[in-house]
Design a protein around this motif. Structure first.
Motif, mmCIF file in Angstrom:
data_model
loop_
_atom_site.group_PDB
_atom_site.id
_atom_site.type_symbol
_atom_site.label_atom_id
_atom_site.label_comp_id
_atom_site.label_asym_id
_atom_site.label_seq_id
_atom_site.Cartn_x
_atom_site.Cartn_y
_atom_site.Cartn_z
ATOM 1 N N LEU A 1 -22.535 109.239 21.998
ATOM 2 C CA LEU A 1 -23.204 109.055 20.714
ATOM 3 C C LEU A 1 -22.203 108.767 19.609
ATOM 4 N N ALA A 2 -21.079 109.488 19.629
ATOM 5 C CA ALA A 2 -20.060 109.293 18.592
ATOM 6 C C ALA A 2 -19.420 107.924 18.717
ATOM 7 N N CYS A 3 -19.126 107.519 19.949
ATOM 8 C CA CYS A 3 -18.441 106.242 20.154
ATOM 9 C C CYS A 3 -19.387 105.053 19.996
ATOM 10 N N TYR A 4 -20.706 105.317 20.094
ATOM 11 C CA TYR A 4 -21.660 104.225 19.980
ATOM 12 C C TYR A 4 -21.537 103.500 18.650
ATOM 13 N N VAL A 5 -21.302 104.237 17.583
ATOM 14 C CA VAL A 5 -21.209 103.619 16.261
ATOM 15 C C VAL A 5 -20.058 102.623 16.225
ATOM 16 N N ALA A 6 -18.897 103.030 16.760
ATOM 17 C CA ALA A 6 -17.756 102.122 16.811
ATOM 18 C C ALA A 6 -18.060 100.916 17.693
ATOM 19 N N ILE A 7 -18.753 101.152 18.816
ATOM 20 C CA ILE A 7 -19.131 100.049 19.704
ATOM 21 C C ILE A 7 -20.084 99.100 18.996
ATOM 22 N N ASP A 8 -21.056 99.664 18.295
ATOM 23 C CA ASP A 8 -22.060 98.864 17.598
ATOM 24 C C ASP A 8 -21.419 97.971 16.538
ATOM 25 N N ILE A 9 -20.533 98.558 15.738
ATOM 26 C CA ILE A 9 -19.851 97.780 14.704
ATOM 27 C C ILE A 9 -18.992 96.694 15.337
ATOM 28 N N THR A 10 -18.171 97.068 16.308
ATOM 29 C CA THR A 10 -17.233 96.122 16.917
ATOM 30 C C THR A 10 -17.961 95.003 17.641
ATOM 31 N N TRP A 11 -18.964 95.369 18.434
ATOM 32 C CA TRP A 11 -19.629 94.366 19.262
ATOM 33 C C TRP A 11 -20.595 93.490 18.453
ATOM 34 N N ASN A 12 -21.578 94.113 17.790
ATOM 35 C CA ASN A 12 -22.620 93.334 17.115
ATOM 36 C C ASN A 12 -22.123 92.609 15.870
ATOM 37 N N ASP A 13 -21.207 93.214 15.129
ATOM 38 C CA ASP A 13 -20.784 92.617 13.863
ATOM 39 C C ASP A 13 -19.619 91.652 14.001
ATOM 40 N N TYR A 14 -18.874 91.765 15.078
ATOM 41 C CA TYR A 14 -17.670 90.945 15.175
ATOM 42 C C TYR A 14 -17.558 90.186 16.504
ATOM 43 N N VAL A 15 -17.437 90.897 17.623
ATOM 44 C CA VAL A 15 -17.126 90.249 18.896
ATOM 45 C C VAL A 15 -18.248 89.337 19.366
ATOM 46 N N ALA A 16 -19.490 89.822 19.382
ATOM 47 C CA ALA A 16 -20.613 89.033 19.900
ATOM 48 C C ALA A 16 -20.786 87.725 19.139
ATOM 49 N N LYS A 17 -20.560 87.760 17.839
ATOM 50 C CA LYS A 17 -20.704 86.542 17.038
ATOM 51 C C LYS A 17 -19.670 85.494 17.410
ATOM 52 N N ARG A 18 -18.456 85.958 17.689
ATOM 53 C CA ARG A 18 -17.385 85.012 18.015
ATOM 54 C C ARG A 18 -17.492 84.467 19.434
ATOM 55 N N LEU A 19 -18.112 85.230 20.318
ATOM 56 C CA LEU A 19 -18.283 84.748 21.684
ATOM 57 C C LEU A 19 -19.317 83.646 21.767
ATOM 58 N N GLY A 20 -20.376 83.731 20.961
ATOM 59 C CA GLY A 20 -21.443 82.752 21.049
ATOM 60 C C GLY A 20 -22.260 82.946 22.314
ATOM 61 N N PRO A 21 -23.275 82.100 22.523
ATOM 62 C CA PRO A 21 -24.107 82.223 23.726
ATOM 63 C C PRO A 21 -23.328 81.853 24.985
ATOM 64 N N GLN A 22 -23.254 82.760 25.934
ATOM 65 C CA GLN A 22 -22.600 82.500 27.203
ATOM 66 C C GLN A 22 -23.107 83.481 28.239
ATOM 67 N N ARG A 23 -22.924 83.116 29.510
ATOM 68 C CA ARG A 23 -23.472 83.924 30.594
ATOM 69 C C ARG A 23 -22.752 85.263 30.752
ATOM 70 N N ASN A 24 -21.490 85.312 30.410
ATOM 71 C CA ASN A 24 -20.687 86.499 30.676
ATOM 72 C C ASN A 24 -20.697 87.511 29.526
ATOM 73 N N LYS A 25 -21.674 87.409 28.637
ATOM 74 C CA LYS A 25 -21.657 88.286 27.468
ATOM 75 C C LYS A 25 -21.771 89.762 27.854
ATOM 76 N N LEU A 26 -22.577 90.059 28.871
ATOM 77 C CA LEU A 26 -22.720 91.450 29.299
ATOM 78 C C LEU A 26 -21.382 92.003 29.800
#
Length: 478
Positions: A357-382
């Motif tokens: 639960l504690a680490c989820y916030v850091a994951i949420d910020i890092t993944w949704n706000d930064y990394v996922a946007k830069r990756l764009g649509p791709q099959r290996n996102k998971l």
């Protein structure tokens, strides 16, 4: 925790960049603030009300609103954790008189700053005609309403707030790793009559930590969180038994600590008291948000209870164990008594299962706000999402291995992050929100009171961080 258009707050979508943000008024409870794409002004302008006398409270459409008592319980849960167990050590640095008065004063200041942040959010929501905002959005909107210099900084303040939140959440995870490993070490040392390296205990729990942070949907962790809360309450009761089973005495205890150690006390109390990350989400989710503030509102009642509990744990814990008190009071409990070993094991387990639960916030910020946007649509996102989760856990693990000192970790991250998030930023937001509304003596008071808070926040950040880092260097150079 996130506002990614999914009904479950714990969901991290595979296609975060391609999902359109909902234009309706559906809001989910965030356990900690985040900004990124959610804090820009274009998003804030997406929902516009026609009523000129716009009331944000009346326009919030919350799927599962919380009652006053539920909000009070959430606030107490957000503030009662590893921090309260470190309060006796904080009093060791300050002395029992300075510590008691200092905790009350810091608690009052923190409560005042939270009130200002909530009031600023309401005023900005009223002006922009939107139901609610998170912390980065409030900061960006407020600076956009302020004088010219601050308006120029507005596009960047959301990222700054997010950065402090990210560092704080990762720091909390480091504290969790050290806490769990230290208590496991204490149990193993007592049972096996040996002296196990705490870093070995960290290595043992690394794989379970990674696996629990691979859980992508927080609803699967919710039952464990409930179990952890029950374990924590029982453990606190047993700790109180050990504190009061023998008469406490002020003999040999310092009433006033050394001034050079006060920054360590300040950082620890801030880390323990501040639940700044949950304030706006909890207020936004209330059935009657107008009851959050006020003299007898939810916030004041919860903070009075929290400060009372923290002063009690710090004062009596220090009077019982004196200058030998350690970073967590559990480590001072008798080594060879079964009950004390059970408490250490129970709390280690409770903190471990809430690490996700504690680490989820850091994951949420890092993944949704930064990394996922830069990756764009791709099959290996998971795959990349799991990679991000693993890397963040490894980062907290490596930092904990490098500095396995619980009290210094708590003081460092309290001073570094919460001096800004809990004191300086709310004061800056208050100034900018009312810059063009106040005149005369009201403006003088606005500037004077908030500049004092900003200075205290900056001094706490700089001096507290420096003192903690100096102590870390001295501790590990011996």
């Amino acid at each position: 925790m996130s506002k990614n258009g999914h009904s479950n707050a714990g969901f991290v979508g595979d296609h975060a960049d391609s999902v359109q943000k909902p234009t309706g008024k559906s809001y989910s409870l965030e356990l900690a603030e985040k900004g990124g794409s959610h804090s820009n002004s274009s998003t804030n302008k997406a929902i516009v009300a026609k009523d000129p006398d716009y009331n944000p409270y009346q326009n919030r459409d919350v799927e599962h609103p919380t009652t006053n008592s539920e909000t009070l319980f959430h606030l107490l849960k957000g503030s009662l954790g590893t921090g309260i167990l470190a309060m006796p050590n904080a009093f060791r640095n300050s002395g029992y008189i300075t510590g008691s008065i200092g905790t009350i004063v810091i608690g009052f200041i923190c409560t005042y700053c939270i009130h200002q942040l909530v009031k600023a959010e309401y005023e900005l929501c009223r002006r922009k005609k939107i139901p609610s905002m998170n912390y980065p959005a409030v900061a960006e909107t407020a600076l956009g309403e302020g004088p010219g210099f601050f308006r120029a900084c507005a596009p960047y303040i959301g990222t700054v707030v997010n950065t402090f939140l990210l560092i704080y959440q990762l720091g909390t995870c480091c504290v969790y790793v050290v806490f769990v490993a230290s208590n496991i070490k204490a149990i193993v040392d007592a049972v096996g009559d040996t002296n196990v390296d705490v870093r070995l205990c960290m290595i043992i729990i690394l794989l379970p930590l990674i696996l629990i942070n691979w859980v992508r949907n927080l609803k699967y962790l919710a039952p464990f969180s409930t179990l952890a809360n029950a374990i924590t309450m029982v453990s606190f009761g047993i700790i109180c038994y050990y504190i009061f089973r023998e008469p406490v005495s002020t003999e040999g205890k310092d009433a006033f600590g050394k001034p050079e150690n006060f920054p360590l006390f300040f950082g620890t109390v801030l880390f323990a008291l501040e639940a700044i990350g949950v304030i706006l989400p909890l207020e936004n989710e209330m059935k009657t948000p107008q009851k959050f503030g006020g003299n007898c509102g939810v916030l004041n009642v919860s903070m009075i209870l929290i400060v009372f509990l923290y002063v009690g744990m710090g004062l009596f814990g220090y009077l019982n164990y004196g200058n030998s008190v350690l970073g967590s009071i559990t480590l001072n409990m008798p080594e060879h008594e079964l009950l004390s070993q059970c408490v250490k094991g129970m709390l280690a387990f409770a903190i471990y299962i809430t690490h996700g639960l504690a680490c989820y916030v850091a994951i949420d910020i890092t993944w949704n706000d930064y990394v996922a946007k830069r990756l764009g649509p791709q099959r290996n996102k998971l795959f990349w999402e799991y990679a991000v989760r693993t890397i963040l856990v490894l980062m907290t693990f490596l930092l904990a291995v490098a500095i396995p000192n619980l009290e210094l970790f708590i003081s460092l991250f309290g001073a570094l992050c919460l001096s800004a998030l809990g004191l300086a930023f709310p004061a800056l937001i208050q100034i900018c929100t009312h810059w063009y509304e106040t005149k005369g003596l009201r403006k003088v008071w606005l500037l004077l009171s908030n500049f004092v808070l900003i200075i205290v926040g900056i001094l706490g950040l700089v001096i507290g961080t420096y003192t903690s880092l100096r102590e870390i260097v001295l501790t590990f150079s011996e």
